[in-house]
Scaffold this motif. Structure first.
Motif, PDB file in Angstrom:
ATOM      1  N   ALA A   1       0.519  -4.674   2.621  1.00 46.13           N
ATOM      2  CA  ALA A   1      -0.945  -4.765   2.607  1.00 46.13           C
ATOM      3  C   ALA A   1      -1.455  -5.779   3.628  1.00 46.13           C
ATOM      4  CB  ALA A   1      -1.440  -5.125   1.209  1.00 46.13           C
TER       5      ALA A   1
ATOM      6  N   ILE B   1       0.875  -1.174   0.000  1.00 50.47           N
ATOM      7  CA  ILE B   1       0.000   0.000   0.000  1.00 50.47           C
ATOM      8  C   ILE B   1       0.909   1.219   0.000  1.00 50.47           C
ATOM      9  CG2 ILE B   1      -1.693   1.323   1.333  1.00 50.47           C
ATOM     10  CD1 ILE B   1      -2.563  -1.419   2.550  1.00 50.47           C
TER      11      ILE B   1
ATOM     12  N   TRP C   1      -2.015  -4.192   7.104  1.00 54.47           N
ATOM     13  CA  TRP C   1      -2.953  -3.076   7.285  1.00 54.47           C
ATOM     14  C   TRP C   1      -4.060  -3.364   8.306  1.00 54.47           C
ATOM     15  CZ3 TRP C   1      -2.565   1.906   6.144  1.00 54.47           C
ATOM     16  CH2 TRP C   1      -3.701   2.703   6.302  1.00 54.47           C
TER      17      TRP C   1
ATOM     18  N   GLU D   1      -7.284   2.168   1.748  1.00 54.27           N
ATOM     19  CA  GLU D   1      -7.851   0.914   2.255  1.00 54.27           C
ATOM     20  C   GLU D   1      -9.072   1.149   3.154  1.00 54.27           C
ATOM     21  OE1 GLU D   1      -6.691  -2.303   1.319  1.00 54.27           O
ATOM     22  OE2 GLU D   1      -5.729  -0.992  -0.142  1.00 54.27           O
TER      23      GLU D   1
ATOM     24  N   LYS E   1      -1.916   4.267  12.886  1.00 50.04           N
ATOM     25  CA  LYS E   1      -2.610   5.018  11.835  1.00 50.04           C
ATOM     26  C   LYS E   1      -2.502   6.527  12.078  1.00 50.04           C
ATOM     27  CE  LYS E   1      -5.560   1.343  10.148  1.00 50.04           C
ATOM     28  NZ  LYS E   1      -6.925   0.869   9.894  1.00 50.04           N
TER      29      LYS E   1
END
Length: 194
Positions: A54, A44, A57, A112, A65
């Motif tokens: 990915a 990503i 995630w 995402e 985050k």
């Protein structure tokens, strides 16, 4: 398969130089491989030359985050309802929506199914945040005043019924308010904060 070697990077965020090292390829090849792996859903891209795996995630914490939010647009700090929810001052919980204050531009980035929203603020109001772990976040009082400021500009809506105003340090609010316009001071007074 080269893709399996990506797990040897051993850090959540990495760049093309990390790919060069782990895959033992030239810089031009690393760039091509990164683009190919992004298209294939293995990587990503958070922004130019900044990637995450990915497969990791779904397992990133909210704090990780928040760190991504700081990096996707710099300078920035997490604020508004996201910060108030994080501090448990609001009963409103935002899922997959992270709000930040930025100096460069107002923009929104969808990665995402997580939305990173940035609200531009004047440089003289870019203060009142702290570093926690690996991310910058507004102090609770500043997060509220950021919201009031954007509301005064008709650029934000805050569910004030969800806010526990008793959890704020009124002396800190009074100190921070000195730099804000009169419209924000009036909003603070309406909520008995000043």
């Amino acid at each position: 398969m080269k893709a399996l070697r990506l797990r040897n990077i051993n850090k959540p965020i990495f760049n093309l130089r990390d790919l060069e090292r782990v895959l033992n390829v030239l810089p031009t090849s690393a760039k091509v491989i990164a683009s190919r792996y992004v298209r294939a859903g293995l990587l990503i891209r958070l922004k130019r030359d900044m990637y995450v795996l990915a497969e990791q995630w779904p397992y990133f914490s909210i704090e990780q985050k928040f760190q991504f939010a700081n990096l996707i647009q710099t300078p920035s700090y997490v604020s508004l309802m996201t910060a108030l929810s994080y501090y448990q001052i609001s009963t409103q919980i935002q899922r997959d929506f992270i709000e930040s204050i930025a100096l460069k531009r107002t923009k929104q980035v969808n990665i995402e199914k997580t939305i990173f929203h940035y609200s531009k603020i004047k440089s003289d109001l870019y203060f009142g945040f702290v570093r926690q772990r690996n991310f910058f976040i507004a102090e609770a009082e500043k997060a509220l005043l950021d919201a009031f400021y954007l509301m005064s500009l008709k650029r934000y809506t805050l569910d004030v019924a969800a806010i526990d105003f008793g959890k704020f340090d009124r002396q800190k609010i009074a100190s921070l308010l000195t730099k804000f316009p009169e419209s924000v001071k009036q909003m603070a007074a309406e909520h008995e904060l000043a």
